[in-house]
Design an enzyme around this catalytic site. Sequence first.
Site, PDB file in Angstrom:
ATOM      1  N   HIS A 285     -50.571  68.432  43.025  1.00 23.12           N
ATOM      2  CA  HIS A 285     -51.745  68.352  42.153  1.00 23.12           C
ATOM      3  C   HIS A 285     -51.612  69.215  40.887  1.00 23.12           C
ATOM      4  O   HIS A 285     -51.829  68.735  39.778  1.00 23.12           O
ATOM      5  CB  HIS A 285     -52.999  68.741  42.946  1.00 23.12           C
ATOM      6  CG  HIS A 285     -54.260  68.441  42.212  1.00 23.12           C
ATOM      7  ND1 HIS A 285     -54.628  67.158  41.853  1.00 23.12           N
ATOM      8  CD2 HIS A 285     -55.234  69.259  41.737  1.00 23.12           C
ATOM      9  CE1 HIS A 285     -55.778  67.202  41.202  1.00 23.12           C
ATOM     10  NE2 HIS A 285     -56.164  68.458  41.120  1.00 23.12           N
TER      11      HIS A 285
ATOM     12  N   ASP B  80     -49.067  64.080  45.169  1.00 22.35           N
ATOM     13  CA  ASP B  80     -50.511  64.319  45.200  1.00 22.35           C
ATOM     14  C   ASP B  80     -51.179  63.227  46.048  1.00 22.35           C
ATOM     15  O   ASP B  80     -50.539  62.264  46.480  1.00 22.35           O
ATOM     16  CB  ASP B  80     -51.054  64.298  43.765  1.00 22.35           C
ATOM     17  CG  ASP B  80     -52.369  65.040  43.608  1.00 22.35           C
ATOM     18  OD1 ASP B  80     -52.931  65.503  44.625  1.00 22.35           O
ATOM     19  OD2 ASP B  80     -52.840  65.164  42.459  1.00 22.35           O
TER      20      ASP B  80
ATOM     21  N   SER C 107     -56.448  68.177  36.087  1.00 20.85           N
ATOM     22  CA  SER C 107     -57.503  68.022  37.078  1.00 20.85           C
ATOM     23  C   SER C 107     -58.876  67.980  36.398  1.00 20.85           C
ATOM     24  O   SER C 107     -59.091  67.120  35.546  1.00 20.85           O
ATOM     25  CB  SER C 107     -57.392  69.129  38.124  1.00 20.85           C
ATOM     26  OG  SER C 107     -58.179  68.843  39.252  1.00 20.85           O
TER      27      SER C 107
END
Length: 246
Positions: free
Chosen positions: A222, A192, A94
């Site tokens: 995620h 995701d 991320s």
Amino acid sequence: MGKIVRPKPFFLKGGERAVLLLHSFTSSTVDMKKLGRFLNQENYTCFAPLYKGHGLSAEQLILTGPDDWCGSVEAGYHFLKNEGYQNIAVIGISLGGILALNTGQKWNVNGIVTMSAPYQREVNALKRRVQRYARTYKQLEGKSEQQISYELNNLEENSLNSLIKFEKHIDLTMEELSKIDKPISIYYGELDEPLYKESADYIYRNVSSENKILKRYSNSRHIMLADKDQEQIQADILSFLNNLQW
């Protein structure tokens, strides 16, 4: 008062090959603990820095921004160098994926792995993330719902500046993807948001690396390292690292 355990950086000594492990936004080095232990058992040295402002309240988090987080990563990179590790790969999830790309753009690394890295992120989406984090943190502190609502309203008004900088930082990182020419693996989870498939495709197309891998995981959301494909992802990362020129 609820119990909040302050997260910390972690350093797992192994062999001469080192890996910098970079966590996600509003999270902590906990994201990278399992992967770090797994790679360390395979004789990799692992260091996971905690970004400035993370692991604290949302009010303290928004006093920091991308320059601070990049500074924490840079300090982590130089920590490994100062410990005598000349060969360093970088792995991020991320926000950590964005910071891994930054690291590959600025410094000499042997390879890069990004997971769930966004090629764009609107301020409102980032704001929702901060609000969710803040609510959870305040509940752990044992605050009343009335107090939490009051503090969340204040937070929304004050978080904008930091999040605008974050949005711009992602844009700048994507504009300079061609600076990356080292081997790279780009992973995303099919469970995701669709944005992350688009992001993975975009990063894959725009890096200059000849050795590049794009892979999707059908059972992953995620935070891929905590989901059902985690063992396969660990194995794929290990295979990628083992095949690098160290």
